[in-house]
Each structure stands twice: as C-alpha cells, then as structure tokens.
Design a protein around this motif. Structure first.
Motif, PDB file in Angstrom:
ATOM      1  N   GLU A 106       7.957  -9.863  37.766  1.00 54.35           N
ATOM      2  CA  GLU A 106       8.193  -8.840  36.476  1.00 54.35           C
ATOM      3  C   GLU A 106       7.061  -9.358  35.522  1.00 54.35           C
ATOM      4  OE1 GLU A 106      11.720  -9.709  34.474  1.00 54.35           O
ATOM      5  OE2 GLU A 106      11.369  -8.076  32.781  1.00 54.35           O
ATOM      6  N   ILE A 107       6.383  -8.354  35.008  1.00 48.22           N
ATOM      7  CA  ILE A 107       5.270  -8.204  34.091  1.00 48.22           C
ATOM      8  C   ILE A 107       6.037  -8.659  32.580  1.00 48.22           C
ATOM      9  CG2 ILE A 107       3.214  -7.554  32.862  1.00 48.22           C
ATOM     10  CD1 ILE A 107       2.789  -5.742  35.735  1.00 48.22           C
ATOM     11  N   ARG A 108       5.633  -9.647  31.877  1.00 51.17           N
ATOM     12  CA  ARG A 108       6.326  -9.784  30.613  1.00 51.17           C
ATOM     13  C   ARG A 108       5.894  -8.870  29.368  1.00 51.17           C
ATOM     14  NH1 ARG A 108      11.150 -12.063  31.703  1.00 51.17           N
ATOM     15  NH2 ARG A 108      10.938 -13.797  33.172  1.00 51.17           N
ATOM     16  N   GLN A 109       4.571  -8.808  29.471  1.00 50.58           N
ATOM     17  CA  GLN A 109       3.678  -7.808  28.535  1.00 50.58           C
ATOM     18  C   GLN A 109       3.215  -6.873  29.211  1.00 50.58           C
ATOM     19  OE1 GLN A 109       1.660 -10.651  26.005  1.00 50.58           O
ATOM     20  NE2 GLN A 109       3.120 -10.691  24.593  1.00 50.58           N
ATOM     21  N   PRO A 110       3.559  -5.708  29.450  1.00 46.48           N
ATOM     22  CA  PRO A 110       3.103  -4.538  30.093  1.00 46.48           C
ATOM     23  C   PRO A 110       2.163  -4.153  29.280  1.00 46.48           C
ATOM     24  CG  PRO A 110       5.361  -3.698  29.526  1.00 46.48           C
ATOM     25  CD  PRO A 110       5.352  -5.374  29.294  1.00 46.48           C
ATOM     26  N   GLU A 111       2.174  -4.063  27.906  1.00 40.09           N
ATOM     27  CA  GLU A 111       1.018  -3.571  26.999  1.00 40.09           C
ATOM     28  C   GLU A 111      -0.229  -4.119  27.207  1.00 40.09           C
ATOM     29  OE1 GLU A 111       5.113  -2.960  25.331  1.00 40.09           O
ATOM     30  OE2 GLU A 111       3.958  -4.791  26.076  1.00 40.09           O
ATOM     31  N   LEU A 112      -0.036  -5.171  27.817  1.00 41.72           N
ATOM     32  CA  LEU A 112      -1.585  -5.925  28.046  1.00 41.72           C
ATOM     33  C   LEU A 112      -1.974  -5.855  29.322  1.00 41.72           C
ATOM     34  CD1 LEU A 112      -1.373  -9.237  25.967  1.00 41.72           C
ATOM     35  CD2 LEU A 112      -2.460  -6.976  25.210  1.00 41.72           C
ATOM     36  N   ASP A 113      -1.403  -5.009  30.105  1.00 40.71           N
ATOM     37  CA  ASP A 113      -1.709  -4.512  31.848  1.00 40.71           C
ATOM     38  C   ASP A 113      -2.448  -3.384  31.810  1.00 40.71           C
ATOM     39  OD1 ASP A 113      -1.055  -5.438  34.675  1.00 40.71           O
ATOM     40  OD2 ASP A 113      -0.450  -3.362  34.379  1.00 40.71           O
ATOM     41  N   SER A 114      -3.670  -3.389  32.306  1.00 40.61           N
ATOM     42  CA  SER A 114      -4.461  -2.195  32.354  1.00 40.61           C
ATOM     43  C   SER A 114      -3.932  -1.168  33.020  1.00 40.61           C
ATOM     44  CB  SER A 114      -5.965  -2.503  32.955  1.00 40.61           C
ATOM     45  OG  SER A 114      -5.702  -3.334  34.150  1.00 40.61           O
ATOM     46  N   SER A 115      -3.268  -1.620  34.424  1.00 44.58           N
ATOM     47  CA  SER A 115      -2.515  -0.218  35.093  1.00 44.58           C
ATOM     48  C   SER A 115      -1.591   0.276  34.369  1.00 44.58           C
ATOM     49  CB  SER A 115      -2.351  -1.086  36.316  1.00 44.58           C
ATOM     50  OG  SER A 115      -3.557  -1.489  37.182  1.00 44.58           O
ATOM     51  N   TRP A 116      -1.047  -0.368  33.608  1.00 46.40           N
ATOM     52  CA  TRP A 116       0.376   0.177  33.096  1.00 46.40           C
ATOM     53  C   TRP A 116      -0.085   0.878  31.927  1.00 46.40           C
ATOM     54  CZ3 TRP A 116       2.572  -0.012  28.158  1.00 46.40           C
ATOM     55  CH2 TRP A 116       3.912   0.594  28.107  1.00 46.40           C
ATOM     56  N   VAL A 117      -1.153   0.344  31.058  1.00 52.41           N
ATOM     57  CA  VAL A 117      -1.688   1.301  30.097  1.00 52.41           C
ATOM     58  C   VAL A 117      -2.238   2.597  30.394  1.00 52.41           C
ATOM     59  CG1 VAL A 117      -3.480   1.285  28.133  1.00 52.41           C
ATOM     60  CG2 VAL A 117      -1.876  -0.683  28.394  1.00 52.41           C
ATOM     61  N   ALA A 118      -2.974   2.715  31.609  1.00 52.33           N
ATOM     62  CA  ALA A 118      -3.674   3.715  32.049  1.00 52.33           C
ATOM     63  C   ALA A 118      -2.728   4.959  32.546  1.00 52.33           C
ATOM     64  CB  ALA A 118      -4.679   3.162  33.233  1.00 52.33           C
ATOM     65  N   ALA A 119      -1.541   4.306  33.113  1.00 54.32           N
ATOM     66  CA  ALA A 119      -0.514   5.023  33.668  1.00 54.32           C
ATOM     67  C   ALA A 119       0.144   5.720  32.400  1.00 54.32           C
ATOM     68  CB  ALA A 119       0.505   4.250  34.493  1.00 54.32           C
ATOM     69  N   GLN A 120       0.385   5.128  31.302  1.00 53.08           N
ATOM     70  CA  GLN A 120       0.916   5.660  30.234  1.00 53.08           C
ATOM     71  C   GLN A 120       0.209   6.863  29.589  1.00 53.08           C
ATOM     72  OE1 GLN A 120       4.156   5.100  29.264  1.00 53.08           O
ATOM     73  NE2 GLN A 120       4.155   3.857  31.146  1.00 53.08           N
ATOM     74  N   VAL A 121      -1.126   6.288  29.435  1.00 52.48           N
ATOM     75  CA  VAL A 121      -2.081   7.495  29.021  1.00 52.48           C
ATOM     76  C   VAL A 121      -2.053   8.670  29.877  1.00 52.48           C
ATOM     77  CG1 VAL A 121      -4.440   8.140  28.215  1.00 52.48           C
ATOM     78  CG2 VAL A 121      -3.382   5.923  27.904  1.00 52.48           C
ATOM     79  N   ALA A 138      -2.900   3.784  22.601  1.00 48.90           N
ATOM     80  CA  ALA A 138      -2.739   2.736  23.608  1.00 48.90           C
ATOM     81  C   ALA A 138      -3.716   1.631  23.222  1.00 48.90           C
ATOM     82  CB  ALA A 138      -3.265   3.306  25.085  1.00 48.90           C
ATOM     83  N   ILE A 139      -4.897   1.912  22.423  1.00 53.91           N
ATOM     84  CA  ILE A 139      -5.698   0.874  21.913  1.00 53.91           C
ATOM     85  C   ILE A 139      -4.914   0.009  20.857  1.00 53.91           C
ATOM     86  CG2 ILE A 139      -7.863   0.585  20.585  1.00 53.91           C
ATOM     87  CD1 ILE A 139      -9.037   2.621  21.957  1.00 53.91           C
ATOM     88  N   GLN A 140      -4.388   0.722  19.645  1.00 54.25           N
ATOM     89  CA  GLN A 140      -3.689   0.072  18.773  1.00 54.25           C
ATOM     90  C   GLN A 140      -2.627  -0.610  19.382  1.00 54.25           C
ATOM     91  OE1 GLN A 140      -4.252   0.332  15.227  1.00 54.25           O
ATOM     92  NE2 GLN A 140      -2.890  -1.549  15.376  1.00 54.25           N
ATOM     93  N   ARG A 151     -10.989  -1.187  26.293  1.00 54.27           N
ATOM     94  CA  ARG A 151     -11.905   0.052  26.400  1.00 54.27           C
ATOM     95  C   ARG A 151     -11.208   1.320  27.036  1.00 54.27           C
ATOM     96  NH1 ARG A 151     -16.413   1.826  29.797  1.00 54.27           N
ATOM     97  NH2 ARG A 151     -17.513   3.296  28.677  1.00 54.27           N
ATOM     98  N   ILE A 152     -11.099   2.502  26.880  1.00 57.54           N
ATOM     99  CA  ILE A 152     -10.425   3.340  27.575  1.00 57.54           C
ATOM    100  C   ILE A 152     -11.386   4.553  27.608  1.00 57.54           C
ATOM    101  CG2 ILE A 152      -8.323   5.142  27.660  1.00 57.54           C
ATOM    102  CD1 ILE A 152      -6.767   3.219  26.100  1.00 57.54           C
ATOM    103  N   ARG A 153     -11.522   5.148  28.874  1.00 61.04           N
ATOM    104  CA  ARG A 153     -12.249   6.050  29.178  1.00 61.04           C
ATOM    105  C   ARG A 153     -11.498   7.129  29.994  1.00 61.04           C
ATOM    106  NH1 ARG A 153     -15.873   8.114  33.095  1.00 61.04           N
ATOM    107  NH2 ARG A 153     -17.832   8.696  32.402  1.00 61.04           N
ATOM    108  N   CYS A 154     -11.577   8.712  29.297  1.00 58.82           N
ATOM    109  CA  CYS A 154     -11.279   9.728  30.093  1.00 58.82           C
ATOM    110  C   CYS A 154     -12.052  10.676  30.395  1.00 58.82           C
ATOM    111  CB  CYS A 154      -9.840  10.290  29.150  1.00 58.82           C
ATOM    112  SG  CYS A 154      -8.543   9.340  28.682  1.00 58.82           S
ATOM    113  N   ALA A 155     -11.988  11.091  31.629  1.00 69.74           N
ATOM    114  CA  ALA A 155     -13.163  12.170  32.087  1.00 69.74           C
ATOM    115  C   ALA A 155     -12.402  13.182  32.789  1.00 69.74           C
ATOM    116  CB  ALA A 155     -14.024  11.316  33.161  1.00 69.74           C
ATOM    117  N   GLY A 156     -12.784  14.303  32.709  1.00 73.93           N
ATOM    118  CA  GLY A 156     -12.257  15.768  33.267  1.00 73.93           C
ATOM    119  C   GLY A 156     -12.365  16.725  32.182  1.00 73.93           C
TER     120      GLY A 156
END
Length: 237
Positions: A106-121, A138-140, A151-156
């Motif tokens: 179990e991940i205790r702080q998903p807000e600091l997990d990059s894969s979870w943040v990318a999936a939420q975005v 997500a940055i905030q 750092r977050i990057r979206c492309a498309g």
C-alpha cells in the motif's frame, strides 16, 4: 533530436531498483522477458487506471512473485479475495503453470506518487476537464503534501486542437541530471475523443537527511512563482 534517456533506467543501480528481478540462461531469457511484458499488459488492462503504480516481478526456479504497489488495495483484492484468485490463476497460465504469489504493497501518500498523479490527470482529460486546470491542480496538491518540486507535461491534441502540441508546467526544483536526487517518474495515456494524450510526471521527493525534522505539508500554497502561478513552458510541434 529529442532526449531519449528513460528517467528510471538512467538511475538504475544508483537511486532506483529494477522492476523485474530474476536470472535466466540465454535460451530462456527471451521467453521469460515476453512473459513479464504479457503479465504487465494483463494487469494494466484488468485493473482500473491509477490503481497500480508499480509492478515488481521476481522469479525463483518454478515460482513467480508479483508485488503490486497501489493506493487502493481493497479494489485489487476484491470481495473475499476473489480478484486475487482470478489474477493468480491467469498469471500462472501465462508463466507456464508456475506457482504464483501476489503481494500488495500500500502506498501511504499517493499524491507524491508520479504514476498515480499521471493517471489522475489522464482520467480528468478523458472527462473533458481543461488540461491546464488538471495540471495546475495536480501540481498544487503535490506541493501541499511536501514535494520538493514537480513537473507535468501533456502532449497531443490538447483541447481538441487540429495540430498536436505539448505544454509543461513546473514548480519547485526538478533537477533531472542529478542522480542522487530522488526523482519519481510516471507516465499515463488519456484516450480522448480527439486521440491519445500522453501525460508525463516528474516529482522530486525531498531526500531525507538524518537528524532533520521533516516539514509539515503546506496548505497556503506558499513558495509559488510570481502571481502565485506555476511556471509554464510551451512546446510546439
């Protein structure tokens, strides 16, 4: 020419660990490698987007241990462990009837997990939320939970535009060339009506120094750039 160095592979044996841990002779290596890829695709398709952040596969003779890092263990286990039993049987068939054991971490702080943040975005983009709003939110959230930088990057085809482009937002320190800095990297794809939008996330988790008291998560949004906004970079292509 773009920079093709993978952030995780670049840091292997320095600050990151392998996601597949096993040894195989030359005649069996390719077969086991493709089996690992098949297992990862199976878990990605079966489990909900963002449910699993990392999959670690370990092999020892005729046994396979799969460790799932997730922030929602109840979703993976299911009622009375039914989901675990189904996945264990399916993975065993993929690995030539090997003994399979699935562990949940179990991940205790998903807000600091990059894969979870990318999936939420990515999920918000699929729901037609503005990509700028999703990225800034997500940055905030990550900075509030004590991240040193993100750092977050979206492309498309962002916003349904006719020409694909990329936009990136950054706040804090994200030194990608310093190996001792604990950079966490995650990637997700948003399947929108206009096409696929790729989401990449880099999170700088502050390196813990012995004897230093950890800071509490910020709730006032302090430490932001001029005007209280994160930095923005545009890439046209």
């Amino acid at each position: 020419m773009g920079q093709k160095v993978h952030p995780i592979g670049f840091r292997l044996a320095v600050s990151k660990d392998w996601q597949s841990k096993w040894y195989a002779p030359q005649g069996e290596y390719a077969e086991q490698l493709h089996a690992d890829l098949k297992v990862r695709r199976y878990l990605e398709g079966r489990l909900q987007k963002g449910a699993v952040s990392r999959v670690v596969i370990e092999r020892a003779w005729n046994s396979v241990r799969v460790t799932l890092h997730t922030s929602r263990p109840g979703l993976i286990i299911g009622k009375r462990g039914q989901e675990i039993e189904i996945m264990t049987a399916d993975i065993s068939r993929m690995c030539k009837d090997s003994q399979v054991k699935i562990d949940i971490f179990e991940i205790r702080q998903p807000e600091l997990d990059s894969s979870w943040v990318a999936a939420q975005v990515a999920t918000q983009l699929e729901r037609r939320v503005s990509f700028r709003r999703a990225m800034k939110r997500a940055i905030q959230t990550a900075m509030d939970f004590g991240a040193e930088g993100i750092r977050i990057r979206c492309a498309g085809r962002l916003g349904g535009a006719d020409i694909a482009r990329a936009e990136a937002y950054r706040e804090g320190k994200v030194p990608l060339q310093t190996l001792r800095v604990p950079i966490d990297y995650g990637f997700a794809e948003a399947e929108t009506t206009w096409g696929i939008i790729g989401v990449k996330v880099w999170i700088n988790k502050k390196e813990e120094v012995p004897g230093e008291t950890p800071k509490r998560p910020r709730r006032d949004g302090g430490g932001r750039g001029p005007g209280g906004r994160p930095q923005r970079r545009d890439y046209n292509g």
